[in-house]
Write a protein that holds these residues in place. Structure first.
Motif, PDB file in Angstrom:
ATOM      1  N   LEU A   1       0.842  -1.192   0.000  1.00  0.00           N
ATOM      2  CA  LEU A   1       0.000   0.000   0.000  1.00  0.00           C
ATOM      3  C   LEU A   1       0.878   1.241   0.000  1.00  0.00           C
ATOM      4  CD1 LEU A   1      -2.805   1.333   0.266  1.00  0.00           C
ATOM      5  CD2 LEU A   1      -2.458   1.274   2.755  1.00  0.00           C
ATOM      6  N   ILE A   2       0.732   2.073  -1.028  1.00  0.00           N
ATOM      7  CA  ILE A   2       1.442   3.344  -1.134  1.00  0.00           C
ATOM      8  C   ILE A   2       0.457   4.460  -0.810  1.00  0.00           C
ATOM      9  CG2 ILE A   2       2.490   4.977  -2.751  1.00  0.00           C
ATOM     10  CD1 ILE A   2       3.697   2.586  -4.209  1.00  0.00           C
ATOM     11  N   ALA A   3       0.814   5.303   0.150  1.00  0.00           N
ATOM     12  CA  ALA A   3      -0.056   6.416   0.552  1.00  0.00           C
ATOM     13  C   ALA A   3       0.518   7.728   0.026  1.00  0.00           C
ATOM     14  CB  ALA A   3      -0.187   6.466   2.072  1.00  0.00           C
ATOM     15  N   LEU A   4      -0.243   8.380  -0.842  1.00  0.00           N
ATOM     16  CA  LEU A   4       0.146   9.675  -1.412  1.00  0.00           C
ATOM     17  C   LEU A   4      -1.011  10.674  -1.317  1.00  0.00           C
ATOM     18  CD1 LEU A   4       2.176   8.611  -4.589  1.00  0.00           C
ATOM     19  CD2 LEU A   4       3.062   9.691  -2.521  1.00  0.00           C
ATOM     20  N   MET A   5      -1.909  10.450  -0.376  1.00  0.00           N
ATOM     21  CA  MET A   5      -3.055  11.355  -0.258  1.00  0.00           C
ATOM     22  C   MET A   5      -2.614  12.684   0.336  1.00  0.00           C
ATOM     23  SD  MET A   5      -3.704   8.129   1.122  1.00  0.00           S
ATOM     24  CE  MET A   5      -4.448   8.229   2.741  1.00  0.00           C
TER      25      MET A   5
ATOM     26  N   ASN B   1       4.457   5.077   3.174  1.00  0.00           N
ATOM     27  CA  ASN B   1       3.796   6.390   3.291  1.00  0.00           C
ATOM     28  C   ASN B   1       4.792   7.484   2.985  1.00  0.00           C
ATOM     29  OD1 ASN B   1       2.152   8.574   3.785  1.00  0.00           O
ATOM     30  ND2 ASN B   1       2.167   8.354   6.006  1.00  0.00           N
ATOM     31  N   ALA B   2       4.536   8.189   1.882  1.00  0.00           N
ATOM     32  CA  ALA B   2       5.329   9.370   1.526  1.00  0.00           C
ATOM     33  C   ALA B   2       4.399  10.553   1.278  1.00  0.00           C
ATOM     34  CB  ALA B   2       6.187   9.102   0.289  1.00  0.00           C
ATOM     35  N   GLY B   3       3.190  10.461   1.842  1.00  0.00           N
ATOM     36  CA  GLY B   3       2.227  11.543   1.685  1.00  0.00           C
ATOM     37  C   GLY B   3       2.416  12.594   2.766  1.00  0.00           C
ATOM     38  N   ARG B   4       1.715  12.425   3.879  1.00  0.00           N
ATOM     39  CA  ARG B   4       1.825  13.330   5.016  1.00  0.00           C
ATOM     40  C   ARG B   4       1.846  12.512   6.295  1.00  0.00           C
ATOM     41  NH1 ARG B   4       3.681  16.443   2.201  1.00  0.00           N
ATOM     42  NH2 ARG B   4       3.042  18.564   1.648  1.00  0.00           N
ATOM     43  N   GLY B   5       2.622  12.977   7.288  1.00  0.00           N
ATOM     44  CA  GLY B   5       2.792  12.210   8.507  1.00  0.00           C
ATOM     45  C   GLY B   5       1.509  12.014   9.282  1.00  0.00           C
ATOM     46  N   LYS B   6       0.627  13.011   9.255  1.00  0.00           N
ATOM     47  CA  LYS B   6      -0.597  12.913  10.044  1.00  0.00           C
ATOM     48  C   LYS B   6      -1.659  12.061   9.364  1.00  0.00           C
ATOM     49  CE  LYS B   6       0.191  17.153  12.663  1.00  0.00           C
ATOM     50  NZ  LYS B   6       0.634  16.406  13.852  1.00  0.00           N
ATOM     51  N   LEU B   7      -1.341  11.478   8.212  1.00  0.00           N
ATOM     52  CA  LEU B   7      -2.216  10.452   7.655  1.00  0.00           C
ATOM     53  C   LEU B   7      -2.170   9.190   8.500  1.00  0.00           C
ATOM     54  CD1 LEU B   7      -1.201  10.628   3.862  1.00  0.00           C
ATOM     55  CD2 LEU B   7      -3.260  11.600   4.889  1.00  0.00           C
ATOM     56  N   GLN B   8      -1.049   8.952   9.193  1.00  0.00           N
ATOM     57  CA  GLN B   8      -0.822   7.674   9.847  1.00  0.00           C
ATOM     58  C   GLN B   8      -0.982   7.773  11.362  1.00  0.00           C
ATOM     59  OE1 GLN B   8       3.090   7.224   8.277  1.00  0.00           O
ATOM     60  NE2 GLN B   8       4.134   7.970  10.103  1.00  0.00           N
ATOM     61  N   VAL B   9      -1.390   6.647  11.942  1.00  0.00           N
ATOM     62  CA  VAL B   9      -1.427   6.488  13.394  1.00  0.00           C
ATOM     63  C   VAL B   9      -0.249   5.585  13.740  1.00  0.00           C
ATOM     64  CG1 VAL B   9      -2.751   5.702  15.379  1.00  0.00           C
ATOM     65  CG2 VAL B   9      -3.926   6.776  13.434  1.00  0.00           C
ATOM     66  N   GLU B  10       0.817   6.172  14.249  1.00  0.00           N
ATOM     67  CA  GLU B  10       2.062   5.424  14.408  1.00  0.00           C
ATOM     68  C   GLU B  10       1.952   4.318  15.445  1.00  0.00           C
ATOM     69  OE1 GLU B  10       5.036   8.492  14.831  1.00  0.00           O
ATOM     70  OE2 GLU B  10       4.630   9.210  12.798  1.00  0.00           O
ATOM     71  N   ALA B  11       1.154   4.521  16.486  1.00  0.00           N
ATOM     72  CA  ALA B  11       0.954   3.454  17.470  1.00  0.00           C
ATOM     73  C   ALA B  11       0.312   2.233  16.809  1.00  0.00           C
ATOM     74  CB  ALA B  11       0.090   3.958  18.618  1.00  0.00           C
ATOM     75  N   ASP B  12      -0.612   2.463  15.875  1.00  0.00           N
ATOM     76  CA  ASP B  12      -1.244   1.348  15.162  1.00  0.00           C
ATOM     77  C   ASP B  12      -0.255   0.659  14.234  1.00  0.00           C
ATOM     78  OD1 ASP B  12      -3.536   2.063  16.467  1.00  0.00           O
ATOM     79  OD2 ASP B  12      -4.734   2.413  14.652  1.00  0.00           O
TER      80      ASP B  12
ATOM     81  N   ALA C   1       5.782  -5.093   6.955  1.00  0.00           N
ATOM     82  CA  ALA C   1       6.866  -4.113   6.980  1.00  0.00           C
ATOM     83  C   ALA C   1       6.291  -2.745   6.650  1.00  0.00           C
ATOM     84  CB  ALA C   1       7.967  -4.485   5.982  1.00  0.00           C
ATOM     85  N   ALA C   2       7.095  -1.718   6.903  1.00  0.00           N
ATOM     86  CA  ALA C   2       6.675  -0.355   6.579  1.00  0.00           C
ATOM     87  C   ALA C   2       7.882   0.472   6.176  1.00  0.00           C
ATOM     88  CB  ALA C   2       5.978   0.297   7.772  1.00  0.00           C
ATOM     89  N   THR C   3       7.699   1.281   5.151  1.00  0.00           N
ATOM     90  CA  THR C   3       8.662   2.313   4.778  1.00  0.00           C
ATOM     91  C   THR C   3       7.972   3.651   5.001  1.00  0.00           C
ATOM     92  OG1 THR C   3       9.822   0.971   3.130  1.00  0.00           O
ATOM     93  CG2 THR C   3       9.968   3.361   2.895  1.00  0.00           C
ATOM     94  N   LEU C   4       8.557   4.474   5.865  1.00  0.00           N
ATOM     95  CA  LEU C   4       7.919   5.735   6.248  1.00  0.00           C
ATOM     96  C   LEU C   4       8.862   6.893   5.964  1.00  0.00           C
ATOM     97  CD1 LEU C   4       6.489   4.577   9.699  1.00  0.00           C
ATOM     98  CD2 LEU C   4       5.341   4.560   7.466  1.00  0.00           C
ATOM     99  N   ASP C   5       8.375   7.838   5.174  1.00  0.00           N
ATOM    100  CA  ASP C   5       9.141   9.041   4.862  1.00  0.00           C
ATOM    101  C   ASP C   5       8.602  10.255   5.601  1.00  0.00           C
ATOM    102  OD1 ASP C   5      11.184  10.438   3.252  1.00  0.00           O
ATOM    103  OD2 ASP C   5       9.475  11.394   2.284  1.00  0.00           O
ATOM    104  N   VAL C   6       7.426  10.109   6.195  1.00  0.00           N
ATOM    105  CA  VAL C   6       6.762  11.218   6.880  1.00  0.00           C
ATOM    106  C   VAL C   6       6.239  10.711   8.222  1.00  0.00           C
ATOM    107  CG1 VAL C   6       6.150  12.516   4.808  1.00  0.00           C
ATOM    108  CG2 VAL C   6       4.653  10.678   5.591  1.00  0.00           C
ATOM    109  N   PHE C   7       6.075  11.653   9.177  1.00  0.00           N
ATOM    110  CA  PHE C   7       5.791  11.240  10.541  1.00  0.00           C
ATOM    111  C   PHE C   7       4.850  12.224  11.217  1.00  0.00           C
ATOM    112  CE2 PHE C   7       9.831   9.724   9.073  1.00  0.00           C
ATOM    113  CZ  PHE C   7       9.744   8.362   9.351  1.00  0.00           C
ATOM    114  N   GLU C   8       4.196  11.750  12.278  1.00  0.00           N
ATOM    115  CA  GLU C   8       3.274  12.599  13.018  1.00  0.00           C
ATOM    116  C   GLU C   8       3.999  13.827  13.571  1.00  0.00           C
ATOM    117  OE1 GLU C   8       0.892  10.546  15.948  1.00  0.00           O
ATOM    118  OE2 GLU C   8       0.889   8.721  14.735  1.00  0.00           O
ATOM    119  N   THR C   9       5.232  13.642  14.046  1.00  0.00           N
ATOM    120  CA  THR C   9       6.077  14.739  14.518  1.00  0.00           C
ATOM    121  C   THR C   9       7.375  14.702  13.740  1.00  0.00           C
ATOM    122  OG1 THR C   9       5.156  14.624  16.751  1.00  0.00           O
ATOM    123  CG2 THR C   9       7.283  15.728  16.508  1.00  0.00           C
TER     124      THR C   9
END
Length: 313
Positions: free
Chosen positions: A190-194, A225-236, A248-256
């Protein structure tokens, strides 16, 4: 006519770029005295509240990046077109990132990195081919479609999802709430670019991850996820990695951002962290794009990539 540069980082390099590209304009910054009635355009990122007010002849606001969530909800935002950066440079960089990380997951490169550190020769079985892996791209605009085309060239089975229906040649595009579950059910990566909007904030959560395909060739679903950090719930994300809901996860953006040093994402064995650089806007290319948009507008042509304020992107 003047261009106001209103940014939260060092302004002088941007002033110099715009002076080279628009030598017939006054380029001003918030820190200096200037005639507010002379301002026709603003180039900005994260402006201070109130800094864009009192510009009676403003004609457009240019976001110095592809995203505009930093302007949505801004107090007293002038009622003029907001134009986001939609340049080929940024689009190609994002597609490079997506091809790289989809291939890294396909070929299990992180495991081989660990094997190398341990001096462990472990060829194991052959990985699946790209055609056996279903990639789903959430957010099927310019960036998503270019990534889709390049991933398809590599052989991946690619589909898209968009909030509104889209007809994109060569791809199945699911749309809206009714299309989301079947889209997720067929997705291995799943690629997130929203864009970040009130509707998409926190959308990447356990409920969504549980709907991803669990019958694929990669051992479980993977999030990029390379969209926006607040799209994701990092605890989840962390919990789903630990219980197998995500592989697995590749994350380029983060809540903070920057990612705090004490975040467990840094050291989780199934997480790849990159520092919000999947599609960093190249400053000279961004300035050229904005200068071109100003010239187009003054020649009687429409701005490109105008934001729909009701949607937030």
């Amino acid at each position: 006519m003047s261009l106001l540069v209103a940014v939260t980082w060092q302004t002088q390099p941007w002033v110099e770029r715009f002076k080279r590209l628009l030598p017939d304009r006054d380029i001003v910054v918030l820190e200096q005295d200037f005639d507010r009635s002379a301002i026709r355009y603003v180039a900005t990122w994260g402006p201070k509240p109130g800094s864009l007010s009192g510009l009676p002849n403003l004609e457009a606001i240019f976001s110095l990046g592809a995203g505009v969530d930093h302007l949505m909800g801004y107090p007293d935002l002038p009622d003029v077109p907001i134009v986001r950066v939609a340049q080929d440079d940024l689009t190609h960089r994002m597609s490079e990132y997506m091809v790289l990380h989809c291939l890294m997951h396909l070929r299990d490169q992180r495991r081989f990195d660990e094997d190398q550190k341990a001096k462990r020769w472990n060829p194991d079985r052959a990985p699946p081919i790209a055609g056996d892996v279903r990639v789903g791209i959430m957010g099927f605009g310019v960036l998503g479609q270019d990534s889709a085309r390049k991933l398809k060239m590599m052989g991946f089975d690619v589909a898209g999802w968009s909030r509104t229906p889209k007809d994109v040649e060569g791809f199945q595009v699911y749309a809206g709430e009714e299309g989301l579950t079947p889209f997720l059910n067929r997705t291995d990566i799943l690629i997130a670019l929203m864009p970040l909007t009130p509707e998409t904030q926190g959308m990447l959560n356990r409920s969504l991850f549980e709907k991803l395909a669990h019958d694929g060739r990669l051992g479980g679903p993977i999030l990029i996820n390379a969209g926006r950090g607040k799209l994701q719930v990092e605890a989840d994300i962390l919990a789903c990695l630990d219980d197998g809901t995500l592989q697995a996860a590749t994350l380029d953006v983060f809540e903070t951002e920057p990612l705090p040093e004490d975040s467990p994402l840094w050291t989780h064995p199934r997480v790849t962290v990159t520092p919000h650089n999947s599609a960093t806007s190249e400053p000279d290319a961004t300035a050229r794009y904005i200068a071109q948009q100003i010239r187009r507008h003054e020649a009687g042509e429409a701005f490109e990539a105008v934001v729909d304020k009701t949607r937030g992107y």
